[in-house]
Motif scaffolding. Structure first.
Motif, short mmCIF file in Angstrom:
data_model
loop_
_atom_site.label_atom_id
_atom_site.label_comp_id
_atom_site.label_asym_id
_atom_site.label_seq_id
_atom_site.Cartn_x
_atom_site.Cartn_y
_atom_site.Cartn_z
N TYR A 7 0.85 -1.19 0.00
CA TYR A 7 0.00 0.00 0.00
C TYR A 7 0.88 1.24 0.00
CZ TYR A 7 -3.31 3.60 1.20
OH TYR A 7 -4.06 4.75 1.16
N GLN A 8 0.62 2.13 -0.91
CA GLN A 8 1.35 3.41 -0.96
C GLN A 8 0.64 4.42 -0.06
OE1 GLN A 8 4.18 4.80 -2.90
NE2 GLN A 8 3.69 6.29 -1.31
N GLY A 34 -12.40 2.66 -5.91
CA GLY A 34 -11.11 2.48 -6.58
C GLY A 34 -10.01 3.40 -6.11
N ALA A 35 -10.16 3.95 -4.89
CA ALA A 35 -9.17 4.93 -4.42
C ALA A 35 -8.18 4.33 -3.44
CB ALA A 35 -9.89 6.11 -3.79
N GLY A 36 -8.29 3.03 -3.15
CA GLY A 36 -7.30 2.40 -2.28
C GLY A 36 -7.80 2.08 -0.88
N LYS A 37 -9.11 2.22 -0.63
CA LYS A 37 -9.62 1.99 0.72
C LYS A 37 -9.42 0.53 1.14
CE LYS A 37 -13.80 3.56 -0.27
NZ LYS A 37 -13.60 3.92 -1.70
N SER A 38 -9.86 -0.39 0.28
CA SER A 38 -9.75 -1.81 0.66
C SER A 38 -8.29 -2.23 0.78
CB SER A 38 -10.41 -2.71 -0.38
OG SER A 38 -11.71 -2.26 -0.62
N ARG A 39 -7.46 -1.67 -0.13
CA ARG A 39 -6.04 -2.06 -0.06
C ARG A 39 -5.40 -1.59 1.24
NH1 ARG A 39 -1.93 -3.45 -3.67
NH2 ARG A 39 -3.60 -4.38 -4.86
N GLU A 180 2.12 -1.57 -9.27
CA GLU A 180 1.00 -2.50 -9.39
C GLU A 180 0.93 -3.19 -10.73
OE1 GLU A 180 -0.24 -3.05 -6.06
OE2 GLU A 180 -2.10 -3.24 -7.20
N ARG A 213 -8.00 2.58 -9.62
CA ARG A 213 -8.23 1.19 -10.05
C ARG A 213 -8.31 1.09 -11.58
NH1 ARG A 213 -13.03 -0.17 -7.74
NH2 ARG A 213 -12.13 -1.36 -6.05
P1 ADP Z 1 -11.56 0.95 -2.99
O1 ADP Z 1 -11.61 -0.02 -1.86
O2 ADP Z 1 -11.34 2.37 -2.55
O3 ADP Z 1 -12.70 0.82 -3.96
P2 ADP Z 1 -9.16 -0.53 -3.75
O4 ADP Z 1 -8.43 -0.49 -2.47
O5 ADP Z 1 -9.78 -1.83 -4.17
O6 ADP Z 1 -10.24 0.65 -3.86
O7 ADP Z 1 -8.14 -0.02 -4.87
C1 ADP Z 1 -8.24 -0.39 -6.22
C2 ADP Z 1 -6.87 -0.71 -6.77
O8 ADP Z 1 -6.13 0.51 -6.91
C3 ADP Z 1 -6.03 -1.61 -5.86
O9 ADP Z 1 -6.24 -2.96 -6.16
C4 ADP Z 1 -4.62 -1.17 -6.18
O10 ADP Z 1 -4.18 -1.82 -7.37
C5 ADP Z 1 -4.78 0.30 -6.53
N1 ADP Z 1 -4.48 1.28 -5.48
C6 ADP Z 1 -5.21 2.39 -5.23
N2 ADP Z 1 -4.64 3.13 -4.29
C7 ADP Z 1 -3.52 2.46 -3.91
C8 ADP Z 1 -2.48 2.74 -2.95
N3 ADP Z 1 -2.48 3.87 -2.21
N4 ADP Z 1 -1.46 1.84 -2.84
C9 ADP Z 1 -1.44 0.74 -3.60
N5 ADP Z 1 -2.39 0.43 -4.51
C10 ADP Z 1 -3.41 1.28 -4.67
#
Ligand code: ADP
Length: 258
Positions: A7-8, A34-39, A180, A213
Motif C-alpha cells: 500500500y502506498q 477504486g481509491a485504495g480503501k480496501s487495499r 501495481e 483502479r
Molecule cells: P476501494 O476499496 O477504494 O474501492 P481498492 O483499495 O480496491 O479501492 O483499490 C483499487 C486498486 O487501486 C487496488 O487494487 C490497487 O491496485 C490500486 N491502489 C489504489 N490506491 C492504492 C495505494 N495507495 N497503494 C497501492 N495500490 C493502490
C-alpha cells in the motif's frame, strides 16, 4: 506467512489507522470507488497481524446476516455466528465495505460495537459478546455515490475516526501504477495525466471520474502488450460512460495524450 499487501501511503493514513487501532477506535474510510480503501485495510490488517473479515454491504444486508442465525440441521437447530460476531470473538479487523448500503437495522448492531462498549448484542440468544483485544471496526462510505439517497446518520458517523480518500498526487499515483502494473515511468506519467484531465472536466457530467483502479487496469493491459490507446479506451473510457458523445470526447483526449 503471506506477503504484506503493498500500500502506498498518500497522506499519513497508515499512521492514523495504527493509532486508531491502539486507541481502540473505529475508522470510517470516506471516498470514491477504486481509491485504495480496501487495499489500505488489507495492508494494515496484515501489518497489525490481525485476521481480516470483509463484508461487502448491499441493500439486503441485514442485522441477522451480520450477527448470526439459527440453522436447521437434521431436525436440530444450531447457532452460526455471522461475520461481525466472529470478528469480535477473534479480535479481527472487521471491514464493512459500503456500510451506507446496508439495511437500517444494521446500525443497531454497529453502534454498541463502534463506541466504548465494543460489544455485539445477540438478541436471539440474549447474549453479549465482548470484542476481543485487537478487534477493530472499519467501514467505508462513498459520499458522492447516489448523493442524498444513502447517507450515514450523524449518530453513526460521530462514532468514527474518519479518513478522507482523494486520488493520490500525480507522483504517488504514478508510483502505484509502476508498482501495481509493472509499466514504465513514461506510460505511468501519461496515464495519470489523462486521468487528471478527465477528473477536471466537470462539464462531461460523469457519475464518477477515473479511479486509480481503472488506471491500474489500463496499465496492466499495456503491460501485456495492448497498444496504449486501446488499453485506455477499454480500460478507462468504456467503464466510465455509455454516452456516445462523452465517449467520443474521451477517446479524443486519449489520442492527444498517447
Ligand atoms: P476501494 O476499496 O477504494 O474501492 P481498492 O483499495 O480496491 O479501492 O483499490 C483499487 C486498486 O487501486 C487496488 O487494487 C490497487 O491496485 C490500486 N491502489 C489504489 N490506491 C492504492 C495505494 N495507495 N497503494 C497501492 N495500490 C493502490
Amino acid at each position: 506467512m503471506q506477503a504484506l499487501p503493498w500500500y502506498q501511503d498518500t497522506d499519513g493514513e497508515c499512521a492514523v489507522f495504527e493509532a486508531a487501532h491502539r486507541a481502540r477506535l473505529p475508522v470510517l474510510l470516506k471516498g470514491p470507488t477504486g481509491a485504495g480503501k480496501s487495499r489500505l485495510v488489507e495492508h494494515m490488517a496484515a501489518r497489525l497481524e490481525r485476521p481480516l473479515i470483509t463484508v461487502a454491504c448491499h441493500d439486503d444486508t441485514s442485522a441477522v446476516d451480520l450477527v448470526g442465525r439459527f440453522v436447521l440441521e437434521g431436525g436440530e437447530t444450531r447457532w452460526v455466528d455471522g461475520p461481525v460476531t466472529r470478528a469480535a470473538r477473534e479480535g479481527a479487523v472487521l471491514y464493512l465495505d459500503e456500510l451506507a448500503e446496508a439495511r437500517s437495522d444494521v446500525m443497531v448492531v454497529i453502534h454498541p460495537l463502534a463506541d466504548h462498549r465494543r460489544q455485539v448484542f445477540i438478541e436471539r440468544r440474549n447474549e453479549v459478546v465482548e470484542a476481543a483485544p485487537g478487534f477493530m471496526l472499519v467501514v467505508s462510505f462513498n459520499p458522492g455515490y447516489q448523493r442524498g439517497l444513502k447517507e450515514l446518520k450523524p449518530s453513526t458517523r460521530q462514532r468514527f475516526v474518519a479518513i478522507d480518500f482523494e486520488y493520490p498526487k500525480p507522483e504517488l499515483e504514478q508510483a502505484i501504477l509502476q508498482r501495481e502494473a509493472g509499466v514504465g515511468r513514461d506510460e505511468a506519467r501519461k496515464l495519470v495525466a489523462l486521468a487528471n484531465r478527465v477528473r477536471g472536466l466537470d462539464e462531461l457530467g460523469l457519475a464518477e471520474v477515473p479511479s486509480t483502479r481503472l488506471l491500474v487496469s489500463a496499465a496492466k493491459l499495456m503491460n501485456v502488450g495492448v497498444p496504449a490507446r486501446q488499453a485506455c479506451r477499454v480500460g478507462v473510457v468504456r467503464p466510465l460512460t455509455d454516452d456516445p458523445e462523452v465517449r467520443g470526447a474521451l477517446d479524443d483526449l486519449v489520442a492527444m495524450v498517447f
